[in-house]
Motif scaffolding. Sequence first.
Motif, mmCIF file in Angstrom:
data_model
loop_
_atom_site.group_PDB
_atom_site.id
_atom_site.type_symbol
_atom_site.label_atom_id
_atom_site.label_comp_id
_atom_site.label_asym_id
_atom_site.label_seq_id
_atom_site.Cartn_x
_atom_site.Cartn_y
_atom_site.Cartn_z
ATOM 1 N N CYS A 5 -4.039 -1.661 -2.737
ATOM 2 C CA CYS A 5 -4.901 -0.664 -2.095
ATOM 3 C C CYS A 5 -5.449 -1.239 -0.794
ATOM 4 C CB CYS A 5 -6.016 -0.213 -3.015
ATOM 5 S SG CYS A 5 -7.167 -1.503 -3.421
ATOM 6 N N ARG A 39 -1.168 4.614 3.434
ATOM 7 C CA ARG A 39 -1.847 5.118 2.234
ATOM 8 C C ARG A 39 -1.201 6.416 1.743
ATOM 9 N NH1 ARG A 39 -8.161 4.951 3.519
ATOM 10 N NH2 ARG A 39 -8.199 6.131 1.574
ATOM 11 N N ILE A 85 0.859 -1.201 0.000
ATOM 12 C CA ILE A 85 0.000 0.000 0.000
ATOM 13 C C ILE A 85 0.889 1.244 0.000
ATOM 14 C CG2 ILE A 85 -1.675 1.335 1.349
ATOM 15 C CD1 ILE A 85 -2.758 -1.366 2.399
#
Length: 274
Positions: free
Chosen positions: A23, A46, A17
């Motif tokens: 994701c 993220r 990620i």
Amino acid sequence: MQNVEVTPRVWDHLLAIRAGTACACCGGPWSAGERGALDLYGPLARRDLGPVVVAQIGQSLDGRIATVSGDAADVSGPDGLAHLHRIRALMSGVVIGVGTALHDNPRLTVRLCDGPNPARIVIDPKARLSDDAPVLHDDGTRCIVVQGVDHPRPSHVEVLKLPLVDDKFQPEAILQGLRGIGLQHLLIEGGGITIAGFLDAGHLCRLQVAIAPLVIGNGPAALTSTIQQTRLADCLRPETRVFGLGSDVVFDCGLTSAARDATVPKHGVPVTAS
Ligand SMILES: NC(=O)c1ccc[n+]([C@@H]2O[C@H](COP(=O)([O-])OP(=O)(O)OC[C@H]3O[C@@H](n4cnc5c(N)ncnc54)[C@H](OP(=O)(O)O)[C@@H]3O)[C@@H](O)[C@H]2O)c1
């Protein structure tokens, strides 16, 4: 409280990620402990959420980070230390004040988990840090010193010179300067003075307080905010998630609306039993 189990496969997923090759909603199925790991570390891994500035402090039950003699080596337990290294691996840079650089001689590398070393950044307004400090060693990782004075450094050390206002850098100017050289995801690792500067100025997205079951008694306080309130009702009461790491417990506080939005679990894949 959610328990966190960082298995190799969930950690690989978090690193993917971070690298932009997976994701947050893919992968699995995950156990309950792995979901805890995704909930704790996913918002830091993220890169679709914009710049992230997170501070982490490891403290005792009574809110201390060292004894009166300055012994600060083992406040956090083994799982708290591994947690710190995981955050380092997920960030692009780790920031410390010169007080920590001089007192602890940290290397700020990632040693207790897989993952890349972040850039090492020392806030050193008066250039007190010696060039042979471990944090500035030349291992191919970026080293940056934020200085308010002209003071040449070895060629592998980048100097970010910023204006001082009353002997202080504006925390916002530090963040802008670091973003200008490509560092958007930052861990403010300490010490208390440095974290409080960013916290009081409203520039932290998240504050993580890792508590170890230890009573130190007299000694330096963990957070040294200078904000004074007369009423508890006016004090900062962030939205907080609590994670059990094993030896330590982490309070993960979302301080901005973006940080709070980022904690909505996105791993919607069917779940296995824990
Ligand atoms: N438990 C933990 O998680 C943890 C983590 C890290 C460190 N620590 C402990 O924390 C202690 C050191 O912490 P500390 O709070 O005394 O010092 P510190 O935060 O490490 O360093 C403070 C110094 O950094 C410079 N600085 C930081 N922000 C600045 C700004 N906005 N503008 C200008 N200068 C800035 C100033 O240097 P000048 O003094 O030169 O002006 C300031 O006095 C050590 O005992 C260490 O072991 C604990």
